[in-house]
Design a protein around this motif. Sequence first.
Motif, PDB file in Angstrom:
ATOM      1  N   MET A   1      77.013 111.800  23.871  1.00  0.00           N
ATOM      2  CA  MET A   1      77.690 110.725  24.589  1.00  0.00           C
ATOM      3  C   MET A   1      78.660 110.024  23.638  1.00  0.00           C
ATOM      4  O   MET A   1      78.302 109.694  22.510  1.00  0.00           O
ATOM      5  CB  MET A   1      76.672 109.707  25.131  1.00  0.00           C
ATOM      6  N   LEU A   2      79.880 109.823  24.101  1.00  0.00           N
ATOM      7  CA  LEU A   2      80.915 109.191  23.287  1.00  0.00           C
ATOM      8  C   LEU A   2      81.253 107.829  23.887  1.00  0.00           C
ATOM      9  O   LEU A   2      81.573 107.722  25.068  1.00  0.00           O
ATOM     10  CB  LEU A   2      82.156 110.077  23.241  1.00  0.00           C
ATOM     11  N   VAL A   3      81.157 106.782  23.065  1.00  0.00           N
ATOM     12  CA  VAL A   3      81.388 105.415  23.527  1.00  0.00           C
ATOM     13  C   VAL A   3      82.389 104.734  22.599  1.00  0.00           C
ATOM     14  O   VAL A   3      82.320 104.887  21.375  1.00  0.00           O
ATOM     15  CB  VAL A   3      80.074 104.600  23.541  1.00  0.00           C
ATOM     16  N   LYS A   4      83.321 103.992  23.191  1.00  0.00           N
ATOM     17  CA  LYS A   4      84.240 103.178  22.401  1.00  0.00           C
ATOM     18  C   LYS A   4      83.811 101.717  22.498  1.00  0.00           C
ATOM     19  O   LYS A   4      83.519 101.223  23.581  1.00  0.00           O
ATOM     20  CB  LYS A   4      85.680 103.332  22.892  1.00  0.00           C
ATOM     21  N   VAL A   5      83.757 101.067  21.344  1.00  0.00           N
ATOM     22  CA  VAL A   5      83.352  99.662  21.309  1.00  0.00           C
ATOM     23  C   VAL A   5      84.412  98.855  20.566  1.00  0.00           C
ATOM     24  O   VAL A   5      85.025  99.336  19.609  1.00  0.00           O
ATOM     25  CB  VAL A   5      81.980  99.488  20.627  1.00  0.00           C
ATOM     26  N   LYS A   6      84.620  97.623  21.022  1.00  0.00           N
ATOM     27  CA  LYS A   6      85.600  96.743  20.397  1.00  0.00           C
ATOM     28  C   LYS A   6      84.940  95.416  20.071  1.00  0.00           C
ATOM     29  O   LYS A   6      84.238  94.847  20.899  1.00  0.00           O
ATOM     30  CB  LYS A   6      86.798  96.521  21.327  1.00  0.00           C
ATOM     31  N   GLY A   7      85.158  94.941  18.853  1.00  0.00           N
ATOM     32  CA  GLY A   7      84.555  93.673  18.447  1.00  0.00           C
ATOM     33  C   GLY A   7      84.267  93.669  16.960  1.00  0.00           C
ATOM     34  O   GLY A   7      85.029  94.226  16.159  1.00  0.00           O
ATOM     35  N   ASP A   8      83.144  93.048  16.582  1.00  0.00           N
ATOM     36  CA  ASP A   8      82.762  92.959  15.174  1.00  0.00           C
ATOM     37  C   ASP A   8      82.326  94.324  14.648  1.00  0.00           C
ATOM     38  O   ASP A   8      81.474  94.987  15.247  1.00  0.00           O
ATOM     39  CB  ASP A   8      81.623  91.957  14.995  1.00  0.00           C
ATOM     40  N   LEU A   9      82.898  94.725  13.519  1.00  0.00           N
ATOM     41  CA  LEU A   9      82.517  95.974  12.850  1.00  0.00           C
ATOM     42  C   LEU A   9      81.586  95.602  11.700  1.00  0.00           C
ATOM     43  O   LEU A   9      82.009  95.425  10.557  1.00  0.00           O
ATOM     44  CB  LEU A   9      83.761  96.705  12.349  1.00  0.00           C
ATOM     45  N   VAL A  10      80.308  95.487  12.018  1.00  0.00           N
ATOM     46  CA  VAL A  10      79.340  94.913  11.081  1.00  0.00           C
ATOM     47  C   VAL A  10      79.139  95.787   9.849  1.00  0.00           C
ATOM     48  O   VAL A  10      79.066  95.293   8.723  1.00  0.00           O
ATOM     49  CB  VAL A  10      77.989  94.678  11.793  1.00  0.00           C
ATOM     50  N   SER A  11      79.057  97.087  10.034  1.00  0.00           N
ATOM     51  CA  SER A  11      78.699  97.976   8.925  1.00  0.00           C
ATOM     52  C   SER A  11      79.893  98.745   8.372  1.00  0.00           C
ATOM     53  O   SER A  11      79.735  99.832   7.827  1.00  0.00           O
ATOM     54  CB  SER A  11      77.620  98.964   9.383  1.00  0.00           C
ATOM     55  N   ILE A  12      81.092  98.201   8.494  1.00  0.00           N
ATOM     56  CA  ILE A  12      82.277  98.905   8.010  1.00  0.00           C
ATOM     57  C   ILE A  12      82.222  99.042   6.492  1.00  0.00           C
ATOM     58  O   ILE A  12      81.748  98.150   5.781  1.00  0.00           O
ATOM     59  CB  ILE A  12      83.563  98.173   8.452  1.00  0.00           C
ATOM     60  N   SER A  13      82.682 100.174   5.997  1.00  0.00           N
ATOM     61  CA  SER A  13      82.657 100.431   4.560  1.00  0.00           C
ATOM     62  C   SER A  13      83.986 100.029   3.923  1.00  0.00           C
ATOM     63  O   SER A  13      85.005  99.866   4.602  1.00  0.00           O
ATOM     64  CB  SER A  13      82.399 101.915   4.290  1.00  0.00           C
ATOM     65  N   PRO A  40      83.005  94.359   1.732  1.00  0.00           N
ATOM     66  CA  PRO A  40      83.429  93.963   3.080  1.00  0.00           C
ATOM     67  C   PRO A  40      82.567  92.822   3.596  1.00  0.00           C
ATOM     68  O   PRO A  40      81.349  92.823   3.418  1.00  0.00           O
ATOM     69  CB  PRO A  40      83.223  95.236   3.904  1.00  0.00           C
ATOM     70  N   PHE A  41      83.210  91.848   4.231  1.00  0.00           N
ATOM     71  CA  PHE A  41      82.499  90.661   4.709  1.00  0.00           C
ATOM     72  C   PHE A  41      82.544  90.584   6.233  1.00  0.00           C
ATOM     73  O   PHE A  41      81.520  90.638   6.901  1.00  0.00           O
ATOM     74  CB  PHE A  41      83.109  89.414   4.069  1.00  0.00           C
ATOM     75  N   LYS A  42      83.735  90.484   6.790  1.00  0.00           N
ATOM     76  CA  LYS A  42      83.902  90.430   8.239  1.00  0.00           C
ATOM     77  C   LYS A  42      85.039  91.354   8.645  1.00  0.00           C
ATOM     78  O   LYS A  42      86.033  91.469   7.931  1.00  0.00           O
ATOM     79  CB  LYS A  42      84.227  89.006   8.705  1.00  0.00           C
ATOM     80  N   ALA A  43      84.878  91.999   9.791  1.00  0.00           N
ATOM     81  CA  ALA A  43      85.949  92.850  10.309  1.00  0.00           C
ATOM     82  C   ALA A  43      85.848  92.920  11.827  1.00  0.00           C
ATOM     83  O   ALA A  43      84.752  92.911  12.390  1.00  0.00           O
ATOM     84  CB  ALA A  43      85.874  94.248   9.708  1.00  0.00           C
ATOM     85  N   LYS A  44      86.993  92.977  12.464  1.00  0.00           N
ATOM     86  CA  LYS A  44      87.063  93.151  13.913  1.00  0.00           C
ATOM     87  C   LYS A  44      87.993  94.317  14.205  1.00  0.00           C
ATOM     88  O   LYS A  44      88.999  94.500  13.527  1.00  0.00           O
ATOM     89  CB  LYS A  44      87.590  91.884  14.601  1.00  0.00           C
ATOM     90  N   GLY A  45      87.635  95.105  15.217  1.00  0.00           N
ATOM     91  CA  GLY A  45      88.483  96.237  15.547  1.00  0.00           C
ATOM     92  C   GLY A  45      87.874  97.121  16.612  1.00  0.00           C
ATOM     93  O   GLY A  45      87.025  96.683  17.400  1.00  0.00           O
ATOM     94  N   LEU A  46      88.296  98.383  16.605  1.00  0.00           N
ATOM     95  CA  LEU A  46      87.872  99.355  17.613  1.00  0.00           C
ATOM     96  C   LEU A  46      87.202 100.536  16.920  1.00  0.00           C
ATOM     97  O   LEU A  46      87.703 101.041  15.912  1.00  0.00           O
ATOM     98  CB  LEU A  46      89.087  99.837  18.413  1.00  0.00           C
ATOM     99  N   ALA A  47      86.059 100.955  17.451  1.00  0.00           N
ATOM    100  CA  ALA A  47      85.329 102.080  16.868  1.00  0.00           C
ATOM    101  C   ALA A  47      84.869 103.029  17.967  1.00  0.00           C
ATOM    102  O   ALA A  47      84.694 102.640  19.127  1.00  0.00           O
ATOM    103  CB  ALA A  47      84.133 101.595  16.062  1.00  0.00           C
ATOM    104  N   GLU A  48      84.687 104.275  17.577  1.00  0.00           N
ATOM    105  CA  GLU A  48      84.187 105.309  18.478  1.00  0.00           C
ATOM    106  C   GLU A  48      82.795 105.712  18.001  1.00  0.00           C
ATOM    107  O   GLU A  48      82.606 106.034  16.830  1.00  0.00           O
ATOM    108  CB  GLU A  48      85.134 106.506  18.449  1.00  0.00           C
ATOM    109  N   VAL A  49      81.831 105.668  18.905  1.00  0.00           N
ATOM    110  CA  VAL A  49      80.439 105.961  18.547  1.00  0.00           C
ATOM    111  C   VAL A  49      79.979 107.203  19.308  1.00  0.00           C
ATOM    112  O   VAL A  49      80.014 107.240  20.540  1.00  0.00           O
ATOM    113  CB  VAL A  49      79.510 104.776  18.880  1.00  0.00           C
TER     114      VAL A  49
END
Length: 227
Positions: A1-13, A40-49
């Motif tokens: 299953m492929l999901v796109k999420v937008k918002g806080d990117l908590v675990s971004i490297s 990394p401290f805070k990030a917002k954006g778009l990710a594909e899970v």
Amino acid sequence: MLVKVKGDLVSISLEDLINFYPWFKNIVEELKKLEVNVEPFKAKGLAEVEIDCNRAVFEIEHITPPPEEEWKPYYRLEIKVNDVAKIRVLNVDEAQVRLWWNNVELATINLSSKTIESLTDPFWDLRLSKGEIRFRDLRRIVKIVSYLRGKGFTLSKYAAETLAKIHEKMGAKSFEIRLKLTIIDQEKVPSYNELLKHISNILVDKGLAIEETRGTRLIEMFEKPLP
């Protein structure tokens, strides 16, 4: 299953951030030479899970506000099993990182606006930090600020005030200037904080740090509607 999420990117490297801010790579390398770690401290954006539904265990929670609250209800979906999802960051709209040295947080910087958001106030913040910093090491903070300024970063109002305190404790000479401002074009007048930030960055370029001493009349002029 492929999901796109937008918002806080908590675990971004940090590597993901550099992919979207490639100019920051050289800065990270230079900071490492100063023994400064970047986190990394805070990030917002778009990710594909991409989720392996055959192995994933989901927990769905419906959160509703109390009767007296006005915020909207929402659902939270949590995956309860590790290693069943692959995350790919598609876009980063805003990102902040923290700079650490000797287990002490030195600064927080915003990559999107190229702003030094905050500096550690060594006469207050470090009482709560895990590490220790000696008085002479205040020069390290000043050196980092000078380096980032040379790379196009500006100082927030809060960071500029902290920098002024650091220089004062290091023995820098201080003097007071009082300004009387007259509005000649109301359409161009910024907010009080924007004005102070602009003045602070002009003075830093000239080797001066500013510490605000608020006057009631000036504050009221910017916070209340003009007649």
